[in-house]
Design a protein around this motif. Sequence first.
Motif, PDB file in Angstrom:
ATOM      1  N   MET A  23      14.186  16.882 -13.012  1.00 24.70           N
ATOM      2  CA  MET A  23      14.985  17.490 -11.953  1.00 24.70           C
ATOM      3  C   MET A  23      15.007  16.596 -10.713  1.00 24.70           C
ATOM      4  SD  MET A  23      14.622  21.315 -10.221  1.00 24.70           S
ATOM      5  CE  MET A  23      14.653  22.108 -11.842  1.00 24.70           C
ATOM      6  N   ARG A  24      16.177  16.338 -10.185  1.00 29.14           N
ATOM      7  CA  ARG A  24      16.311  15.546  -8.964  1.00 29.14           C
ATOM      8  C   ARG A  24      16.069  16.442  -7.750  1.00 29.14           C
ATOM      9  NH1 ARG A  24      16.773  10.247 -10.960  1.00 29.14           N
ATOM     10  NH2 ARG A  24      18.194  10.253 -12.725  1.00 29.14           N
ATOM     11  N   ILE A  25      15.469  15.869  -6.715  1.00 31.33           N
ATOM     12  CA  ILE A  25      15.162  16.643  -5.506  1.00 31.33           C
ATOM     13  C   ILE A  25      15.831  16.004  -4.297  1.00 31.33           C
ATOM     14  CG2 ILE A  25      13.354  17.555  -4.011  1.00 31.33           C
ATOM     15  CD1 ILE A  25      11.424  17.355  -6.373  1.00 31.33           C
ATOM     16  N   LEU A  26      16.686  16.773  -3.624  1.00 30.66           N
ATOM     17  CA  LEU A  26      17.291  16.351  -2.363  1.00 30.66           C
ATOM     18  C   LEU A  26      16.684  17.204  -1.259  1.00 30.66           C
ATOM     19  CD1 LEU A  26      19.369  14.763  -0.692  1.00 30.66           C
ATOM     20  CD2 LEU A  26      21.046  16.539  -1.241  1.00 30.66           C
ATOM     21  N   LEU A  27      15.999  16.563  -0.333  1.00 36.83           N
ATOM     22  CA  LEU A  27      15.299  17.278   0.739  1.00 36.83           C
ATOM     23  C   LEU A  27      16.113  17.248   2.026  1.00 36.83           C
ATOM     24  CD1 LEU A  27      12.720  18.695   1.839  1.00 36.83           C
ATOM     25  CD2 LEU A  27      11.813  16.416   2.331  1.00 36.83           C
ATOM     26  N   LEU A  28      16.352  18.418   2.589  1.00 38.55           N
ATOM     27  CA  LEU A  28      16.916  18.517   3.927  1.00 38.55           C
ATOM     28  C   LEU A  28      15.733  18.662   4.869  1.00 38.55           C
ATOM     29  CD1 LEU A  28      19.946  20.980   3.442  1.00 38.55           C
ATOM     30  CD2 LEU A  28      19.948  18.490   3.500  1.00 38.55           C
ATOM     31  N   GLY A  29      15.351  17.562   5.500  1.00 39.41           N
ATOM     32  CA  GLY A  29      14.090  17.539   6.230  1.00 39.41           C
ATOM     33  C   GLY A  29      14.230  17.362   7.722  1.00 39.41           C
ATOM     34  N   ILE A  30      13.074  17.366   8.352  1.00 38.03           N
ATOM     35  CA  ILE A  30      13.005  17.186   9.806  1.00 38.03           C
ATOM     36  C   ILE A  30      11.904  16.171  10.124  1.00 38.03           C
ATOM     37  CG2 ILE A  30      13.945  19.426  10.493  1.00 38.03           C
ATOM     38  CD1 ILE A  30      11.131  20.518  10.634  1.00 38.03           C
ATOM     39  N   ALA A  31      11.894  15.089   9.359  1.00 32.05           N
ATOM     40  CA  ALA A  31      10.845  14.073   9.549  1.00 32.05           C
ATOM     41  C   ALA A  31      10.865  13.561  10.980  1.00 32.05           C
ATOM     42  CB  ALA A  31      11.055  12.922   8.575  1.00 32.05           C
ATOM     43  N   LYS A  32       9.687  13.557  11.585  1.00 37.99           N
ATOM     44  CA  LYS A  32       9.583  13.083  12.967  1.00 37.99           C
ATOM     45  C   LYS A  32       9.447  11.572  13.029  1.00 37.99           C
ATOM     46  CE  LYS A  32       7.287  17.397  14.361  1.00 37.99           C
ATOM     47  NZ  LYS A  32       7.317  17.988  13.018  1.00 37.99           N
ATOM     48  N   ASN A  33       9.097  10.974  11.909  1.00 38.98           N
ATOM     49  CA  ASN A  33       8.939   9.520  11.883  1.00 38.98           C
ATOM     50  C   ASN A  33       9.059   9.017  10.441  1.00 38.98           C
ATOM     51  OD1 ASN A  33       6.231   9.801  10.629  1.00 38.98           O
ATOM     52  ND2 ASN A  33       5.670  10.597  12.648  1.00 38.98           N
ATOM     53  N   GLY A  34       9.099   7.696  10.304  1.00 35.49           N
ATOM     54  CA  GLY A  34       9.245   7.099   8.985  1.00 35.49           C
ATOM     55  C   GLY A  34       8.093   7.398   8.059  1.00 35.49           C
ATOM     56  N   ALA A  35       6.886   7.579   8.625  1.00 38.14           N
ATOM     57  CA  ALA A  35       5.711   7.821   7.791  1.00 38.14           C
ATOM     58  C   ALA A  35       5.848   9.130   7.015  1.00 38.14           C
ATOM     59  CB  ALA A  35       4.454   7.852   8.659  1.00 38.14           C
ATOM     60  N   GLU A  36       6.354  10.179   7.661  1.00 32.20           N
ATOM     61  CA  GLU A  36       6.524  11.459   6.978  1.00 32.20           C
ATOM     62  C   GLU A  36       7.559  11.332   5.860  1.00 32.20           C
ATOM     63  OE1 GLU A  36       7.312  14.676   9.621  1.00 32.20           O
ATOM     64  OE2 GLU A  36       5.449  14.437  10.737  1.00 32.20           O
ATOM     65  N   PHE A  37       8.626  10.598   6.136  1.00 33.45           N
ATOM     66  CA  PHE A  37       9.653  10.360   5.119  1.00 33.45           C
ATOM     67  C   PHE A  37       9.055   9.633   3.919  1.00 33.45           C
ATOM     68  CE2 PHE A  37      12.624   6.922   3.735  1.00 33.45           C
ATOM     69  CZ  PHE A  37      13.430   7.702   2.907  1.00 33.45           C
TER      70      PHE A  37
ATOM     71  N   GLY B 299      16.321  12.019  -2.828  1.00 36.91           N
ATOM     72  CA  GLY B 299      17.174  11.811  -1.669  1.00 36.91           C
ATOM     73  C   GLY B 299      16.683  12.604  -0.473  1.00 36.91           C
ATOM     74  N   TYR B 300      17.104  12.166   0.713  1.00 32.30           N
ATOM     75  CA  TYR B 300      16.663  12.815   1.951  1.00 32.30           C
ATOM     76  C   TYR B 300      17.827  12.834   2.926  1.00 32.30           C
ATOM     77  CZ  TYR B 300      13.722  13.908   6.017  1.00 32.30           C
ATOM     78  OH  TYR B 300      13.162  14.504   7.118  1.00 32.30           O
ATOM     79  N   LEU B 301      18.077  13.992   3.525  1.00 28.18           N
ATOM     80  CA  LEU B 301      19.083  14.124   4.570  1.00 28.18           C
ATOM     81  C   LEU B 301      18.475  14.892   5.733  1.00 28.18           C
ATOM     82  CD1 LEU B 301      22.284  15.099   2.526  1.00 28.18           C
ATOM     83  CD2 LEU B 301      21.835  12.897   3.638  1.00 28.18           C
ATOM     84  N   SER B 302      18.979  14.612   6.919  1.00 26.27           N
ATOM     85  CA  SER B 302      18.511  15.338   8.095  1.00 26.27           C
ATOM     86  C   SER B 302      18.955  16.792   7.999  1.00 26.27           C
ATOM     87  CB  SER B 302      19.080  14.696   9.366  1.00 26.27           C
ATOM     88  OG  SER B 302      18.785  15.491  10.503  1.00 26.27           O
ATOM     89  N   HIS B 303      18.184  17.685   8.604  1.00 26.77           N
ATOM     90  CA  HIS B 303      18.494  19.121   8.543  1.00 26.77           C
ATOM     91  C   HIS B 303      19.833  19.453   9.182  1.00 26.77           C
ATOM     92  CE1 HIS B 303      16.940  18.680  12.613  1.00 26.77           C
ATOM     93  NE2 HIS B 303      17.437  19.860  12.910  1.00 26.77           N
ATOM     94  N   ASP B 304      20.350  18.561  10.055  1.00 26.10           N
ATOM     95  CA  ASP B 304      21.642  18.821  10.694  1.00 26.10           C
ATOM     96  C   ASP B 304      22.781  18.048  10.027  1.00 26.10           C
ATOM     97  OD1 ASP B 304      20.938  16.294  11.456  1.00 26.10           O
ATOM     98  OD2 ASP B 304      21.169  16.624  13.621  1.00 26.10           O
ATOM     99  N   ALA B 305      22.592  17.641   8.770  1.00 24.57           N
ATOM    100  CA  ALA B 305      23.645  16.936   8.035  1.00 24.57           C
ATOM    101  C   ALA B 305      24.858  17.847   7.863  1.00 24.57           C
ATOM    102  CB  ALA B 305      23.129  16.489   6.664  1.00 24.57           C
ATOM    103  N   SER B 306      26.037  17.249   7.786  1.00 15.46           N
ATOM    104  CA  SER B 306      27.268  18.023   7.613  1.00 15.46           C
ATOM    105  C   SER B 306      27.376  18.537   6.182  1.00 15.46           C
ATOM    106  CB  SER B 306      28.488  17.154   7.940  1.00 15.46           C
ATOM    107  OG  SER B 306      28.647  16.136   6.961  1.00 15.46           O
ATOM    108  N   ALA B 307      28.294  19.492   5.998  1.00 18.98           N
ATOM    109  CA  ALA B 307      28.510  20.049   4.663  1.00 18.98           C
ATOM    110  C   ALA B 307      28.939  18.961   3.688  1.00 18.98           C
ATOM    111  CB  ALA B 307      29.559  21.161   4.727  1.00 18.98           C
ATOM    112  N   ASP B 308      29.817  18.065   4.122  1.00 11.95           N
ATOM    113  CA  ASP B 308      30.280  16.981   3.253  1.00 11.95           C
ATOM    114  C   ASP B 308      29.135  16.049   2.879  1.00 11.95           C
ATOM    115  OD1 ASP B 308      32.870  17.889   3.197  1.00 11.95           O
ATOM    116  OD2 ASP B 308      33.557  16.622   4.838  1.00 11.95           O
ATOM    117  N   GLU B 309      28.239  15.780   3.827  1.00  6.78           N
ATOM    118  CA  GLU B 309      27.097  14.907   3.542  1.00  6.78           C
ATOM    119  C   GLU B 309      26.162  15.537   2.527  1.00  6.78           C
ATOM    120  OE1 GLU B 309      26.564  12.423   7.735  1.00  6.78           O
ATOM    121  OE2 GLU B 309      25.713  14.438   7.552  1.00  6.78           O
ATOM    122  N   VAL B 310      25.948  16.848   2.637  1.00 10.30           N
ATOM    123  CA  VAL B 310      25.082  17.550   1.685  1.00 10.30           C
ATOM    124  C   VAL B 310      25.705  17.528   0.293  1.00 10.30           C
ATOM    125  CG1 VAL B 310      24.053  19.769   1.058  1.00 10.30           C
ATOM    126  CG2 VAL B 310      24.041  19.017   3.446  1.00 10.30           C
TER     127      VAL B 310
END
Length: 247
Positions: free
Chosen positions: A107-121, A131-142
């Motif tokens: 199963m692939r995992i796409l995380l909508l995260g709120i990483a405060k820095n590169g280390a958490e990512f 994959g990783y996207l910011s929590h405020d990503a647009s609908a098209d980006e998701v």
Amino acid sequence: MAASTRSNGAAAIALSESGANSKPDVKIPSARLRVFVAADNRLLREALARMLTKKGGIEVTGLEPPVPLRGDSVAETKADVLLLTSKGALNDDLQMIQQVREAAPGMRILLLGIAKNGAEFLHCVRAGISGYLSHDASADEVLEGVRAVHAGEAVCPGTLCTALFRYFESEATSMPCASARRRLGLTRREQQLVPLIAKGLTNKEIANHFSLSEQTVKNHLYRMKHKTGAEDRLDIVQLYRVQGFLV
């Protein structure tokens, strides 16, 4: 407009009654992409589901997830992609990622995260996200991100991609070489187990592959965790990937 509709309808009826023997090509629909949406906030969960269904024609599961959500319950849905929204606590996110990777390695995992820095990512990458996207990503980006990870592509914002390059640059001295392999301290047999663990094989399946007893495989795994400092079998696989021994 009404006249046009009637005209089109009459033409369709005439065509059907014309006695033509030709049959239209029948296309077998391909399996729909299945996405499990994991979000604690029900409003967000339903909004993501509507967006994926209406804009992407995607089958969504997980609208009424068990509480607390567990990796095995996610695996039971047989979804292709897990769209996981961050709980706001890194350890909680990592625990869920690791559970899903253990229960459903494919199963692939796409995380909508709120990483405060590169280390958490980077911690999330090591745990097994695709994959990783910011929590405020647009609908098209998701939507694009879901399709991309399902296709086997990696997804992340440019700033975090930079963090990946910097990490591997700093780790260049420990990339594939005999000395690094020796530092892991694994025997040849133990090294042979790693790719099979990565494929999600059970202890019994690994034992059958090498004509060993299941207990022998368990003993190998115990020693491997002790030598590498890994917490579980997934950690062993991630360590090998970081060292460049496993692609």
